[in-house]
Scaffold this active site. Structure first.
Site, PDB file in Angstrom:
ATOM      1  N   LYS A 116       0.802  -1.216   0.000  1.00  8.82           N
ATOM      2  CA  LYS A 116       0.000   0.000   0.000  1.00  8.82           C
ATOM      3  C   LYS A 116       0.842   1.277   0.000  1.00  8.82           C
ATOM      4  CE  LYS A 116      -3.829  -2.300  -0.003  1.00  8.82           C
ATOM      5  NZ  LYS A 116      -3.214  -3.589  -0.334  1.00  8.82           N
ATOM      6  N   GLU A 200      -2.717   6.980   7.592  1.00 15.68           N
ATOM      7  CA  GLU A 200      -3.379   7.866   6.638  1.00 15.68           C
ATOM      8  C   GLU A 200      -4.429   8.705   7.362  1.00 15.68           C
ATOM      9  OE1 GLU A 200      -3.564   5.575   2.305  1.00 15.68           O
ATOM     10  OE2 GLU A 200      -5.305   5.583   3.618  1.00 15.68           O
ATOM     11  N   ARG A 293      -6.984  -7.720  -9.895  1.00 16.19           N
ATOM     12  CA  ARG A 293      -7.751  -8.935 -10.156  1.00 16.19           C
ATOM     13  C   ARG A 293      -9.159  -8.549 -10.562  1.00 16.19           C
ATOM     14  NH1 ARG A 293     -11.016  -8.477  -5.779  1.00 16.19           N
ATOM     15  NH2 ARG A 293     -10.076  -7.824  -3.792  1.00 16.19           N
TER      16      ARG A 293
END
Length: 445
Positions: A116, A200, A293
């Site tokens: 990430k 974050e 995906r």
């Protein structure tokens, strides 16, 4: 076109892939655990191979068993579906090194977007908006506290290697951060083998909006509209719809352009999703993560754009052009997907069991992608998803009307299920007006 395909997954997504592959004349091989021997996807494949006991680590995540099944059945390609090994870069490399076709993005793209922090930094460099947060892992608690003070509370504490809503916690102050940091780090080490943590900014009233992208065989990346995914429990989605009722034409243009830049930044091929947080009070959106995906919620995009995303995946993997004109993509209508799970409709706790009754709704604009049928046993070994109920209409109101009728007609007896939750949601004023955010489920409870 690929001639033989092994589906390295189970349940509804295996059945979904099998349906398209057989329509295209592709021979399909299913792999299954001992617990899944009687499920519909096993019977519907041209050939099925037992690969291990119920434990996913010994079956659906057993790379050696899956590759041995591919070799023994003469499979030409492997489709991983979602979950399990779908975003495992090492598995993708091994598949290709074995001389097989991998139906998905290449391993380098999976690696680039799997971490990430690395993904945030790549997206920032590509001009994709990212939320305020750390550019390196918070190596210890003191680093996390310092970062949070700079970012400003509340903050989200996230596993850098996480996904699917797992490995996340919210801290409103330093005391909460000290607790959440240790919890997330321990969870990340246990689940992902990587304890890296990022910090974050947390947005209390925010919407979760994502963009479907497709990297074509000729190198182009196209965006196939956005999906609203804000109805969630424990950071995991329950309902998705397209188009988002919160996205204006101007915002849509910016979102789709940013998603294409994200794909181009990693040379993306095949299907993927760029997930964003949208703050309706400021009109700003921020990159959240990229799923390398096929998404659970891909059917709503299929309805709105009139394409089969699994077919497009197979065409890209085969080096073929898409079935549509990339320069003339035009959405039409509205679609909503509801995830029918084997869990109670109040606290959303899993409730496996034998399915005594299973009656799917039918009618215009109604589709059910199911992994089970009457007589099957829902075991505790896997995700609780039973089926996806998808409805479409010319307008959102028409789709909502069809959703209400379809939910009322869906009959399941045996395992606990969340169908009653959707009946409740479809009377909720926030949801009906489209003015909802990721806190809607908690406000209903």
């Amino acid at each position: 076109m690929i001639e033989s395909l092994l589906v390295a997954n189970r349940g509804e997504i295996a059945r979904r892939i099998i349906r398209t592959a057989k329509r295209l004349g592709i021979r399909v091989i299913a792999v299954h655990s001992e617990a899944d021997a009687d499920l519909p996807f096993v019977a519907e494949a041209d050939e099925a191979v037992l690969i291990g006991p119920p434990n996913p680590a010994l079956s659906y995540r057993n790379t050696e068993a899956i590759l041995a099944a591919a070799k023994s059945t003469g499979a030409q390609a492997i489709h991983p579906g979602y979950g399990f090994l779908s975003e495992n870069a090492e598995f993708a490399r091994t598949v290709e090194a074995s001389g097989l076709i991998w139906v998905g993005p290449d391993a380098d793209a999976i690696t680039a977007m799997g971490d990430k922090i690395n993904a945030r930094n790549l997206m920032s460099a590509a001009g994709v908006p990212v939320a305020p947060g750390t550019t390196d892992p918070a190596g210890d608690l003191d680093a996390a506290v310092t970062a949070a003070a700079e970012i400003g509370y509340p903050v989200m504490v996230k596993a850098a290697a996480g996904g699917g809503g797992m490995g996340m916690g919210v801290a409103a102050d330093e005391a909460a951060l000290r607790t959440e940091y240790d919890k997330v780090r321990a969870f990340a080490e246990r689940m992902f083998g990587d304890g890296s943590v990022l910090i974050e900014r947390y947005f209390p009233r925010v919407r979760h909006v994502e963009v479907q992208i497709l990297g074509l065989a000729d190198g182009r990346v196209v965006a196939l509209g956005e999906r609203e995914c804000s109805v969630q429990r424990r950071n995991q989605k329950l309902v998705e719809e397209s188009p988002s009722p919160a996205v204006s034409p101007e915002l849509r243009a910016r979102l789709l352009a940013a998603a294409v830049r994200a794909g181009e930044a990693v040379g993306y091929r095949n299907a993927g999703t760029v997930e964003c947080l949208f703050d309706p009070t400021t009109g700003e959106f921020f990159f959240l993560e990229m799923n390398t995906r096929l998404q659970v919620e891909h059917p709503v995009t299929e309805y709105v754009y009139g394409i089969d995303l699994v077919e497009e995946q197979l065409r890209v993997a085969s080096g073929l052009a898409p079935t549509f004109d990339p320069d003339a993509l035009t959405p039409s209508g509205h679609a909503i997907e509801m995830r029918i799970n084997a869990e109670d409709p109040k606290r959303f706790l899993p409730g496996p069991g034998v399915i005594r009754t299973w009656v799917e709704p039918t009618g215009e604009g109604v589709r059910v992608d199911s992994g089970y049928t009457e007589g099957n046993t829902v075991t505790p070994f896997y995700d609780s998803l039973l089926a996806k109920l998808i409805v479409s209409g010319a307008t959102r109101d028409e789709a909502l009307d069809r959703a209400k009728a379809a939910v009322a007609a869906f009959q399941i007896a045996g395992p606990k299920n969340n169908v009653p939750f959707f009946a409740e949601l479809l009377t909720n004023e926030e949801f009906l007006t489209g003015a909802y955010d990721t806190g809607i489920v908690s406000r209903m409870r």
